[in-house]
Design an enzyme around this catalytic site. Structure first.
Site, PDB file in Angstrom:
ATOM      1  N   LYS A 183       0.853  -1.194   0.000  1.00  0.00           N
ATOM      2  CA  LYS A 183       0.000   0.000   0.000  1.00  0.00           C
ATOM      3  C   LYS A 183       0.876   1.226   0.000  1.00  0.00           C
ATOM      4  O   LYS A 183       1.814   1.321   0.791  1.00  0.00           O
ATOM      5  CB  LYS A 183      -0.876   0.003   1.276  1.00  0.00           C
ATOM      6  CG  LYS A 183      -1.772   1.212   1.391  1.00  0.00           C
ATOM      7  CD  LYS A 183      -3.029   1.040   0.579  1.00  0.00           C
ATOM      8  CE  LYS A 183      -3.765   2.339   0.304  1.00  0.00           C
ATOM      9  NZ  LYS A 183      -3.287   3.038  -0.928  1.00  0.00           N
ATOM     10  N   GLN A 213       7.303   3.894   3.815  1.00  0.00           N
ATOM     11  CA  GLN A 213       5.887   3.509   3.841  1.00  0.00           C
ATOM     12  C   GLN A 213       5.676   2.232   4.656  1.00  0.00           C
ATOM     13  O   GLN A 213       4.673   2.080   5.346  1.00  0.00           O
ATOM     14  CB  GLN A 213       5.409   3.304   2.395  1.00  0.00           C
ATOM     15  CG  GLN A 213       3.901   3.331   2.232  1.00  0.00           C
ATOM     16  CD  GLN A 213       3.342   4.736   2.190  1.00  0.00           C
ATOM     17  OE1 GLN A 213       3.853   5.603   1.490  1.00  0.00           O
ATOM     18  NE2 GLN A 213       2.284   4.985   2.940  1.00  0.00           N
ATOM     19  N   LYS A 259       5.656   3.281   8.297  1.00  0.00           N
ATOM     20  CA  LYS A 259       4.511   4.148   8.530  1.00  0.00           C
ATOM     21  C   LYS A 259       3.229   3.325   8.580  1.00  0.00           C
ATOM     22  O   LYS A 259       2.403   3.475   9.481  1.00  0.00           O
ATOM     23  CB  LYS A 259       4.433   5.162   7.375  1.00  0.00           C
ATOM     24  CG  LYS A 259       3.273   6.117   7.450  1.00  0.00           C
ATOM     25  CD  LYS A 259       2.998   6.832   6.135  1.00  0.00           C
ATOM     26  CE  LYS A 259       4.222   7.468   5.534  1.00  0.00           C
ATOM     27  NZ  LYS A 259       3.886   8.421   4.441  1.00  0.00           N
ATOM     28  N   LYS A 290       5.371   1.721  -3.133  1.00  0.00           N
ATOM     29  CA  LYS A 290       5.326   3.083  -3.678  1.00  0.00           C
ATOM     30  C   LYS A 290       5.613   3.005  -5.162  1.00  0.00           C
ATOM     31  O   LYS A 290       6.264   2.068  -5.627  1.00  0.00           O
ATOM     32  CB  LYS A 290       6.401   3.950  -3.013  1.00  0.00           C
ATOM     33  CG  LYS A 290       6.169   5.424  -3.164  1.00  0.00           C
ATOM     34  CD  LYS A 290       5.262   5.932  -2.055  1.00  0.00           C
ATOM     35  CE  LYS A 290       4.854   7.376  -2.228  1.00  0.00           C
ATOM     36  NZ  LYS A 290       4.154   7.860  -1.025  1.00  0.00           N
ATOM     37  N   GLY A 319      -2.574   8.473  -4.211  1.00  0.00           N
ATOM     38  CA  GLY A 319      -1.895   9.676  -4.679  1.00  0.00           C
ATOM     39  C   GLY A 319      -0.626   9.978  -3.900  1.00  0.00           C
ATOM     40  O   GLY A 319      -0.334   9.381  -2.872  1.00  0.00           O
ATOM     41  N   ASP A 320       0.135  10.895  -4.431  1.00  0.00           N
ATOM     42  CA  ASP A 320       1.297  11.505  -3.769  1.00  0.00           C
ATOM     43  C   ASP A 320       1.555  12.784  -4.578  1.00  0.00           C
ATOM     44  O   ASP A 320       0.637  13.276  -5.247  1.00  0.00           O
ATOM     45  CB  ASP A 320       2.505  10.541  -3.768  1.00  0.00           C
ATOM     46  CG  ASP A 320       3.623  10.992  -2.815  1.00  0.00           C
ATOM     47  OD1 ASP A 320       3.530  10.721  -1.613  1.00  0.00           O
ATOM     48  OD2 ASP A 320       4.595  11.627  -3.275  1.00  0.00           O
ATOM     49  N   ASN A 350      -2.021  18.982  -1.672  1.00  0.00           N
ATOM     50  CA  ASN A 350      -3.028  18.291  -0.868  1.00  0.00           C
ATOM     51  C   ASN A 350      -2.702  18.318   0.619  1.00  0.00           C
ATOM     52  O   ASN A 350      -3.556  18.656   1.448  1.00  0.00           O
ATOM     53  CB  ASN A 350      -3.167  16.840  -1.373  1.00  0.00           C
ATOM     54  CG  ASN A 350      -4.087  16.031  -0.486  1.00  0.00           C
ATOM     55  OD1 ASN A 350      -3.633  15.270   0.365  1.00  0.00           O
ATOM     56  ND2 ASN A 350      -5.382  16.212  -0.643  1.00  0.00           N
ATOM     57  N   SER A 400      -6.693   5.819   3.879  1.00  0.00           N
ATOM     58  CA  SER A 400      -6.748   4.951   2.702  1.00  0.00           C
ATOM     59  C   SER A 400      -7.170   3.541   3.113  1.00  0.00           C
ATOM     60  O   SER A 400      -7.972   2.889   2.431  1.00  0.00           O
ATOM     61  CB  SER A 400      -5.381   4.881   2.017  1.00  0.00           C
ATOM     62  OG  SER A 400      -5.166   6.019   1.210  1.00  0.00           O
TER      63      SER A 400
HETATM   64  P1  NDP Z   1       0.938  17.775  -4.154  1.00  0.00           P
HETATM   65  O1  NDP Z   1       1.414  17.447  -5.496  1.00  0.00           O
HETATM   66  O2  NDP Z   1      -0.514  17.943  -3.910  1.00  0.00           O
HETATM   67  O3  NDP Z   1       1.653  19.088  -3.612  1.00  0.00           O
HETATM   68  C1  NDP Z   1       3.038  19.170  -3.527  1.00  0.00           C
HETATM   69  C2  NDP Z   1       3.414  20.569  -3.072  1.00  0.00           C
HETATM   70  O4  NDP Z   1       4.805  20.578  -2.769  1.00  0.00           O
HETATM   71  C3  NDP Z   1       3.204  21.603  -4.147  1.00  0.00           C
HETATM   72  O5  NDP Z   1       2.944  22.843  -3.549  1.00  0.00           O
HETATM   73  C4  NDP Z   1       4.552  21.598  -4.857  1.00  0.00           C
HETATM   74  O6  NDP Z   1       4.849  22.797  -5.558  1.00  0.00           O
HETATM   75  C5  NDP Z   1       5.501  21.420  -3.704  1.00  0.00           C
HETATM   76  N1  NDP Z   1       6.717  20.744  -4.178  1.00  0.00           N
HETATM   77  C6  NDP Z   1       6.796  19.545  -4.789  1.00  0.00           C
HETATM   78  N2  NDP Z   1       8.056  19.248  -5.122  1.00  0.00           N
HETATM   79  C7  NDP Z   1       8.782  20.284  -4.699  1.00  0.00           C
HETATM   80  C8  NDP Z   1      10.161  20.574  -4.751  1.00  0.00           C
HETATM   81  N3  NDP Z   1      11.039  19.706  -5.318  1.00  0.00           N
HETATM   82  N4  NDP Z   1      10.578  21.741  -4.198  1.00  0.00           N
HETATM   83  C9  NDP Z   1       9.692  22.605  -3.635  1.00  0.00           C
HETATM   84  N5  NDP Z   1       8.360  22.383  -3.565  1.00  0.00           N
HETATM   85  C10 NDP Z   1       7.928  21.244  -4.083  1.00  0.00           C
HETATM   86  O7  NDP Z   1       1.525  16.635  -3.188  1.00  0.00           O
HETATM   87  P2  NDP Z   1       1.083  16.213  -1.730  1.00  0.00           P
HETATM   88  O8  NDP Z   1       0.579  17.392  -0.985  1.00  0.00           O
HETATM   89  O9  NDP Z   1       0.223  15.022  -1.846  1.00  0.00           O
HETATM   90  O10 NDP Z   1       2.464  15.719  -1.107  1.00  0.00           O
HETATM   91  C11 NDP Z   1       3.324  16.582  -0.375  1.00  0.00           C
HETATM   92  C12 NDP Z   1       4.255  15.759   0.483  1.00  0.00           C
HETATM   93  O11 NDP Z   1       3.498  14.972   1.408  1.00  0.00           O
HETATM   94  C13 NDP Z   1       5.132  14.737  -0.273  1.00  0.00           C
HETATM   95  O12 NDP Z   1       6.347  14.594   0.419  1.00  0.00           O
HETATM   96  C14 NDP Z   1       4.332  13.445  -0.138  1.00  0.00           C
HETATM   97  O13 NDP Z   1       5.157  12.315  -0.274  1.00  0.00           O
HETATM   98  C15 NDP Z   1       3.805  13.595   1.276  1.00  0.00           C
HETATM   99  N6  NDP Z   1       2.633  12.813   1.635  1.00  0.00           N
HETATM  100  C16 NDP Z   1       1.492  12.854   0.912  1.00  0.00           C
HETATM  101  C17 NDP Z   1       0.380  12.151   1.323  1.00  0.00           C
HETATM  102  C18 NDP Z   1      -0.921  12.247   0.611  1.00  0.00           C
HETATM  103  O14 NDP Z   1      -1.886  11.663   1.112  1.00  0.00           O
HETATM  104  N7  NDP Z   1      -1.054  12.956  -0.485  1.00  0.00           N
HETATM  105  C19 NDP Z   1       0.424  11.296   2.505  1.00  0.00           C
HETATM  106  C20 NDP Z   1       1.668  11.359   3.236  1.00  0.00           C
HETATM  107  C21 NDP Z   1       2.718  12.077   2.782  1.00  0.00           C
HETATM  108  P3  NDP Z   1       4.676  22.856  -7.161  1.00  0.00           P
HETATM  109  O15 NDP Z   1       3.200  22.866  -7.385  1.00  0.00           O
HETATM  110  O16 NDP Z   1       5.344  24.109  -7.551  1.00  0.00           O
HETATM  111  O17 NDP Z   1       5.337  21.638  -7.702  1.00  0.00           O
HETATM  112  O1  2IT Z   2       3.179   8.896   1.603  1.00  0.00           O
HETATM  113  C1  2IT Z   2       2.023   8.490   1.807  1.00  0.00           C
HETATM  114  O2  2IT Z   2       1.700   7.959   2.877  1.00  0.00           O
HETATM  115  C2  2IT Z   2       1.025   8.691   0.756  1.00  0.00           C
HETATM  116  N1  2IT Z   2       1.331   9.297  -0.261  1.00  0.00           N
HETATM  117  C3  2IT Z   2      -0.350   8.121   0.907  1.00  0.00           C
HETATM  118  C4  2IT Z   2      -0.368   6.670   0.543  1.00  0.00           C
HETATM  119  C5  2IT Z   2      -1.720   6.021   0.513  1.00  0.00           C
HETATM  120  O3  2IT Z   2      -1.742   4.860   0.101  1.00  0.00           O
HETATM  121  O4  2IT Z   2      -2.726   6.626   0.875  1.00  0.00           O
END
Ligand code: NDP
Ligand code: 2IT
Length: 448
Positions: A93, A114, A117, A129, A168-169, A243, A380
């Site tokens: 997952k 992951q 976590k 992943k 997503g990520d 997100n 999830s």
């Molecule tokens: P999104 O794509 O929704 O948003 C990512 C954000 O981070 C955007 O504002 C983006 O800016 C910025 N960003 C991405 N790459 C870079 C970079 N190299 N340098 C600076 N800013 C950057 O992703 P998420 O919000 O889903 O994910 C954000 C973080 O959280 C990641 O590390 C992800 O692995 C982690 N995460 C996500 C989960 C989820 O449920 N979605 C769960 C747990 C962890 P720009 O638009 O300019 O690229």
């Molecule tokens: O890093 C993370 O935990 C995520 N991007 C969410 C993974 C998931 O399966 O919901």
């Protein structure tokens, strides 16, 4: 019998040798291994059964070609990945990341994190992943759709509701999940919970969109409580505007914090009166534009080029919610000099090891990602449960379960740290607690 430190050193050397040019993977593995010395001391049977050597080696790594055609008829080829890291406690997952910086090492670091976590959530999910070096920025809706469809025509063979469940990520949200789910269904004729983060109309869970950000704040709030503090009245800086960042900001505001800065990869905005989240949602979720547009709506706010500068903004709470290694030693020192009280990781591995050391040496409360951002994947798993049961819970039901899970993860992480003689060190607590469940399951299942 080798000393525990030597065992760990040897495993790390093998990881570095066998996985060259994958610095993020090495970093993630080292952070966990380093925490495990007292565990190895207590459990020599883990060493005999080769648990460490096995836990750092993904069970399966799938790398594939993703060809697609742009709106002008030009052919592009990207690379797709799915790393099925560990299935000791449940089906693989974990999310999919679409970003030009994606490579096998990045996906392996994320899959490794992951695994621990997912173990911490207390739910039956293994670690995986995936993703691609595809850059969604500037692509049309049909280009995104064609890419997702092409990606799925290969990935569909390897996933399934009881096999491997992506989500997503970075760069993958409900839109991309929808296109991939549609293609999966067409190819297999199966209507089951093969993805999470789906739209609500076709099996998605209420509360999943908000879960990572909300969960982070529930975790931080629970930690602050232990120190006689709370989020109310604190000034917060949140990096990113995707997100995780948006819903972290939403819950921070609901809990009474003043969120003064947010960012994207181009720069950050500083609004001392408090960020207007409706504007951020409009710019980022609806229009998919850059954060600097914020000034068109709120001219009194400041915009600064460069995302790193956000850590120079004075705050009580720093919540990195963008990407890995976004807080380095220099930024950590500035945060400390400006009086930061707590750092809550929403992104995966957003602080470098040097930055973590600065926080810990200066008694800044620090929550490691694999504990404090586990709310997304936990929800999830709740989506998977609802899909299997063929029913849908209300937002309030899901949110209450999420809160319970985050409080439980905090308590467990902090208790395990204390039990092992590292009171207050949630990095060790999370690594040890996450590891123990997976190791126990691997022991029970034999050398496989
Ligand atoms: P999104 O794509 O929704 O948003 C990512 C954000 O981070 C955007 O504002 C983006 O800016 C910025 N960003 C991405 N790459 C870079 C970079 N190299 N340098 C600076 N800013 C950057 O992703 P998420 O919000 O889903 O994910 C954000 C973080 O959280 C990641 O590390 C992800 O692995 C982690 N995460 C996500 C989960 C989820 O449920 N979605 C769960 C747990 C962890 P720009 O638009 O300019 O690229
Ligand atoms: O890093 C993370 O935990 C995520 N991007 C969410 C993974 C998931 O399966 O919901």
């Amino acid at each position: 019998m080798k000393a525990p430190e030597q065992v760990i050193k040897d495993v790390m050397e093998q990881v570095t040798r066998r996985n060259p040019n994958e610095p993020e993977f090495h970093q993630a593995v080292w952070e966990v291994l380093e925490s495990l010395t007292p565990v190895i001391e207590k459990h020599p049977e883990f060493v005999e059964a080769g648990i460490l050597e096995r836990i750092v080696e993904p069970e399966r790594q799938i790398v594939f070609r993703v060809p697609w055609v742009d709106d002008n008829g030009r052919v592009h080829v990207n690379r797709g990945f799915r790393v099925q890291f560990n299935s000791a406690i449940g089906p693989y997952k974990g999310g999919l990341r679409f970003h030009p910086s994606v490579n096998l090492g990045i996906i392996k670091f994320l899959g490794f994190e992951q695994t621990f976590k997912n173990s911490l959530t207390g739910l039956p999910i293994g670690g995986g992943k995936g993703g691609s070096d595809f850059d969604p920025k500037g692509k049309s809706e049909y280009e995104i759709m064609r890419f997702c469809q092409s990606f799925m025509t290969e990935l569909y063979r390897y996933v399934g509701a009881d096999v491997d469940v992506p989500a997503g990520d970075i760069g993958v949200g409900a839109r991309e999940v929808g296109y991939m789910y549609g293609m999966y269904k067409k190819l297999t004729t199966l209507y089951h919970g093969v993805f999470t983060g789906k739209g609500i109309s076709y099996g998605g869970s209420l509360g999943r969109r908000e879960a990572t950000g909300y969960g982070l704040l529930y975790f931080v709030e629970e930690m602050l409580k232990d120190y006689g503090e709370s989020i109310k009245g604190k000034t917060a800086v949140i990096s990113g505007s995707g997100n995780v960042a948006i819903y972290a900001a939403e819950k921070a505001q609901q809990l009474g914090a003043l969120v003064v800065a947010m960012s994207d990869s181009n720069g950050y905005i500083y609004d001392p009166d408090g960020i207007k989240l409706d504007t951020i949602k409009q710019i980022k979720e609806v229009e998919r534009k850059r954060i600097k547009e914020y000034r068109n709506y709120h001219p009194s706010a400041q915009y600064h080029e460069g995302s790193k500068g956000i850590w120079t903004v004075k705050c009580d709470l720093a919540l990195p919610c963008a990407t890995q290694n976004e807080i380095d030693e220099e930024s950590a020192k500035i945060l400390v000099a400006n009086g930061v009280m707590a750092v809550g990781e929403g992104a995966n591995m957003p602080s470098t090891p040097e930055a973590i050391k600065v926080f810990q040496d200066n008694k800044v409360l620090f929550t490691p990602a694999k504990a404090s951002n586990a709310g997304g994947v936990a929800t999830s798993a709740l989506e998977m449960t609802q899909n299997s049961m063929r029913l849908s819970w209300t937002f309030e039901e899901v949110d209450a379960k999420l809160k319970d899970i985050m409080v439980r993860i905090y308590r467990q992480t902090s208790k395990v740290a204390k039990d092992y003689g590292f009171e207050g060190d949630l990095v060790r607590g999370a690594n040890i607690a996450g590891f123990l469940k997976v190791a126990d399951a691997m022991m029970a299942q034999g050398i496989v």
